[in-house]
Structures are given as structure tokens and as C-alpha cells.
Write a protein that holds these residues in place. Sequence first.
Motif, PDB file in Angstrom:
ATOM      1  N   GLN A 144     -12.578  12.682 -16.388  1.00 20.09           N
ATOM      2  CA  GLN A 144     -11.925  13.293 -15.236  1.00 20.09           C
ATOM      3  C   GLN A 144     -10.713  14.138 -15.626  1.00 20.09           C
ATOM      4  O   GLN A 144     -10.209  14.902 -14.812  1.00 20.09           O
ATOM      5  N   CYS A 159       0.829  -1.204   0.000  1.00 21.60           N
ATOM      6  CA  CYS A 159       0.000   0.000   0.000  1.00 21.60           C
ATOM      7  C   CYS A 159       0.865   1.256   0.000  1.00 21.60           C
ATOM      8  O   CYS A 159       0.445   2.298  -0.517  1.00 21.60           O
ATOM      9  N   GLY A 200      -0.505   5.638  -4.525  1.00 21.97           N
ATOM     10  CA  GLY A 200      -0.798   6.788  -5.361  1.00 21.97           C
ATOM     11  C   GLY A 200      -1.179   6.435  -6.784  1.00 21.97           C
ATOM     12  O   GLY A 200      -1.414   7.320  -7.593  1.00 21.97           O
ATOM     13  N   CYS A 201      -1.230   5.168  -7.120  1.00 23.43           N
ATOM     14  CA  CYS A 201      -1.578   4.766  -8.485  1.00 23.43           C
ATOM     15  C   CYS A 201      -3.082   4.827  -8.669  1.00 23.43           C
ATOM     16  O   CYS A 201      -3.823   4.229  -7.890  1.00 23.43           O
ATOM     17  N   GLN A 202      -3.507   5.544  -9.663  1.00 25.13           N
ATOM     18  CA  GLN A 202      -4.936   5.682  -9.924  1.00 25.13           C
ATOM     19  C   GLN A 202      -5.140   5.817 -11.422  1.00 25.13           C
ATOM     20  O   GLN A 202      -4.411   6.524 -12.092  1.00 25.13           O
ATOM     21  N   THR A 203      -6.152   5.142 -11.946  1.00 26.50           N
ATOM     22  CA  THR A 203      -6.519   5.272 -13.341  1.00 26.50           C
ATOM     23  C   THR A 203      -7.419   6.491 -13.492  1.00 26.50           C
ATOM     24  O   THR A 203      -8.373   6.662 -12.743  1.00 26.50           O
ATOM     25  N   VAL A 204      -7.102   7.334 -14.464  1.00 26.34           N
ATOM     26  CA  VAL A 204      -7.885   8.541 -14.712  1.00 26.34           C
ATOM     27  C   VAL A 204      -8.786   8.285 -15.910  1.00 26.34           C
ATOM     28  O   VAL A 204      -8.322   7.943 -16.992  1.00 26.34           O
ATOM     29  N   GLU A 205     -10.068   8.442 -15.694  1.00 27.17           N
ATOM     30  CA  GLU A 205     -11.042   8.254 -16.759  1.00 27.17           C
ATOM     31  C   GLU A 205     -11.050   9.490 -17.663  1.00 27.17           C
ATOM     32  O   GLU A 205     -10.695  10.594 -17.226  1.00 27.17           O
TER      33      GLU A 205
END
Length: 61
Positions: free
Chosen positions: A16, A3, A8-13
Motif C-alpha cells: 500500500q 475512538c 486515525g491509527c492504521q497499519t500500512v502494508e
Amino acid sequence: MGCLLFGGCQTVEPWQKGNLADYSMKSDRDALENVMSAHVTFSREASTGGDGVGGDGCGCN
């Protein structure tokens, strides 16, 4: 432990991305902050300039 590495890894749609392109998300929107950051860098590293030049290291490029 995972974790901490991937928190901080996030998929951006696509819908967005407009929020991320907003003026308030720019890190260089405050001119005074840019001047003060350059002053701190100069004071710590005894170097100035080169903000708009790509690459770093020996300076031979």
C-alpha cells in the motif's frame, strides 16, 4: 473516547505504500497554494521565511 484518540491509527502494508507515495498525495504539489499559505502565515504572525529550516523556537540553533 478511545475512538476519538485512536481513530486515525492504521497499519500500512508494504504493497500500500506505493499509493501513499503517489504525486496526488503530496501536500505541496500546488505552487499557488504554497504561496497563499505563506502569505496567510505572514499576515497572521508577521513573520516570513524559514520554511526549509529545521527546528523552531528561539532561533538560536
